[in-house]
Design an enzyme around this catalytic site. Structure first.
Site, short mmCIF file in Angstrom:
data_model
loop_
_atom_site.label_atom_id
_atom_site.label_comp_id
_atom_site.label_asym_id
_atom_site.label_seq_id
_atom_site.Cartn_x
_atom_site.Cartn_y
_atom_site.Cartn_z
N CYS A 70 0.84 -1.20 0.00
CA CYS A 70 0.00 0.00 0.00
C CYS A 70 0.87 1.25 0.00
CB CYS A 70 -0.91 0.02 1.23
SG CYS A 70 -1.84 1.55 1.42
N CYS A 73 0.49 3.61 3.38
CA CYS A 73 0.94 3.19 4.70
C CYS A 73 2.28 3.85 5.02
CB CYS A 73 1.07 1.67 4.75
SG CYS A 73 -0.51 0.80 4.89
N HIS A 134 -3.97 1.10 8.33
CA HIS A 134 -4.54 0.68 7.05
C HIS A 134 -5.93 0.09 7.21
CE1 HIS A 134 -4.27 -0.83 2.85
NE2 HIS A 134 -4.98 -1.85 3.31
N ASN A 174 -13.89 9.45 -1.18
CA ASN A 174 -14.53 8.32 -1.83
C ASN A 174 -14.23 7.09 -0.98
OD1 ASN A 174 -15.23 9.97 -4.01
ND2 ASN A 174 -13.35 9.50 -5.10
N HIS A 185 -6.61 2.05 1.75
CA HIS A 185 -6.22 2.79 2.95
C HIS A 185 -7.18 3.97 3.17
CE1 HIS A 185 -2.79 3.68 5.77
NE2 HIS A 185 -3.48 4.81 5.85
N HIS A 187 -8.53 7.32 3.26
CA HIS A 187 -7.99 8.58 2.76
C HIS A 187 -9.07 9.36 2.01
CE1 HIS A 187 -7.87 6.26 -0.98
NE2 HIS A 187 -7.68 7.39 -1.66
N GLN A 189 -9.39 13.20 -0.64
CA GLN A 189 -8.65 14.03 -1.58
C GLN A 189 -9.13 15.47 -1.49
OE1 GLN A 189 -7.97 12.12 -5.58
NE2 GLN A 189 -9.43 10.62 -4.82
#
Length: 361
Positions: A70, A73, A134, A174, A185, A187, A189
């Site tokens: 990933c 991470c 994660h 998303n 993971h 997250h 944007q």
């Protein structure tokens, strides 16, 4: 909040946002990376009066890597990721596969029709990693950590709004493979657009027309009406109300409004930020309990444009929408939605609100 900025091996900016007690972070990125593409362009659709962003280099972006590979991470001695540090609280970095770039040059496109304008897609795309864990999710964060994410959004909104050519700053998340997420993971944007987006133009145009007719703010009236009715309110707190809108388009859709009208996230007070973190975590857990599964969703912040005249009619709010209409069924944008933009929903907003209220957190 402790803020530490550095650069990745290819020159992209990375910023750590840590709790005050966090140790110093490792800032050196030992990787050898190819330059980031600057070929993004945008073309104007004269029929819809909308800009479309073309970023063909994103076809090669990282796609569902195994957990041990990933890129979000923390780094280890044997695996160097986008985050050089062995740990972090919240971290933001420029996307390696950006749709928008402050260095975009676009390409000359021969043969475009005279009515279709083409420009370099100037702007910026950032990745916001909510936690180094994660296997976590935003819903599993502690309130103090969720508040740190809110402060991060505020910091980046101010910084990106100050960039030349940026017209709108859009933080979003998303979540889930069904939404199209390619990295598991936790997250989100942030996009810094060089134009005011079609959705915002429509909403703010309607808000301006409403103000000219009535002298009142459209969004404030919507909030007042939902609070007075209560039928679609999921939960409320001292500073925020979460409700399913009366004309919800998506099978699951919840809007979060502060009781005080502000234009953007940086304008929220400490009390409003703390209160949001608590309420948002509560609703996210209710959403996961709706079908007893991690609900796929898009969480979209609606902030005022940077300098557009319509800015004065804006009202900060967050919209969380899901295409999950049943435990084993998704809502697809079929003929009416895709062809005509006319949404047809299979569930009543009042029923969704009642189920979320009864689900609890």
């Amino acid at each position: 909040m402790k803020r530490t900025a550095s650069q990745l091996a290819d020159g992209r900016e990375i910023i750590y946002f840590d709790h005050d007690s966090a140790p110093l972070r490792e800032l050196h990125d030992p990787r050898s990376l190819d330059p980031v593409s600057t070929a993004s362009q945008m073309r104007h659709d004269p029929v819809l009066d909308e800009w479309v962003i073309l970023a063909s280099h994103r076809q090669n972006r990282t796609y569902h890597p195994p957990t041990n590979d990933c890129p979000l991470c923390p780094s280890t001695p044997d695996h160097h990721t986008e985050i050089p540090s062995p740990d972090y609280d919240v971290v933001v970095f420029e996307n390696r596969f950006p749709s928008l770039s402050m260095h975009a040059v676009g390409e000359d496109v021969p043969g475009l029709p005279p009515l279709v304008e083409s420009r370099p897609a100037i702007g910026r795309c950032e990745v916001v990693c909510f936690t180094s864990d994660h296997d976590a999710a935003f819903a599993t964060l502690k309130p103090a950590h969720a508040r740190l994410v809110v402060d991060t959004w505020a910091d980046r909104t101010e910084a990106l709004a100050a960039l030349p050519g940026v017209a709108q700053v859009f933080p979003f998340e998303n979540r889930g493979a069904a939404i199209g997420v390619t990295l598991g993971h936790p997250h989100g944007q942030i996009y810094a657009y060089p134009f005011v987006t079609p959705r915002s133009r429509q909403m703010l145009g309607n808000a301006q027309a409403f103000h000219e007719r009535t002298g009142r703010n459209l969004f404030a009236e919507v909030l007042s009406g939902e609070r007075a009715s209560g039928d679609r309110v999921v939960t409320t707190s001292s500073h925020w109300t979460a409700f399913v809108p009366a004309a919800a388009r998506w099978p699951v859709e919840v809007h979060f409004y502060p009781h005080r009208r502000v234009l953007d996230i940086p304008s929220l007070t400490d009390a409003e930020r703390d209160d949001f973190a608590e309420l948002y975590l509560d609703v996210l857990r209710r959403l996961d309990g709706l079908y007893d599964m991690p609900l796929p969703y898009v969480a979209a912040w609606h902030q005022a444009p940077v300098s557009d005249p319509s800015r004065e009619h804006a009202y900060l709010h967050l919209q969380v929408s899901s295409i999950q209409r049943a435990p084993d069924k998704l809502k697809y944008l079929a003929g009416s939605e895709t062809g005509m933009g006319a949404f047809i929903t299979d569930v009543l907003p009042e029923a969704v609100a009642e189920r979320l209220r009864s689900t609890g957190s």
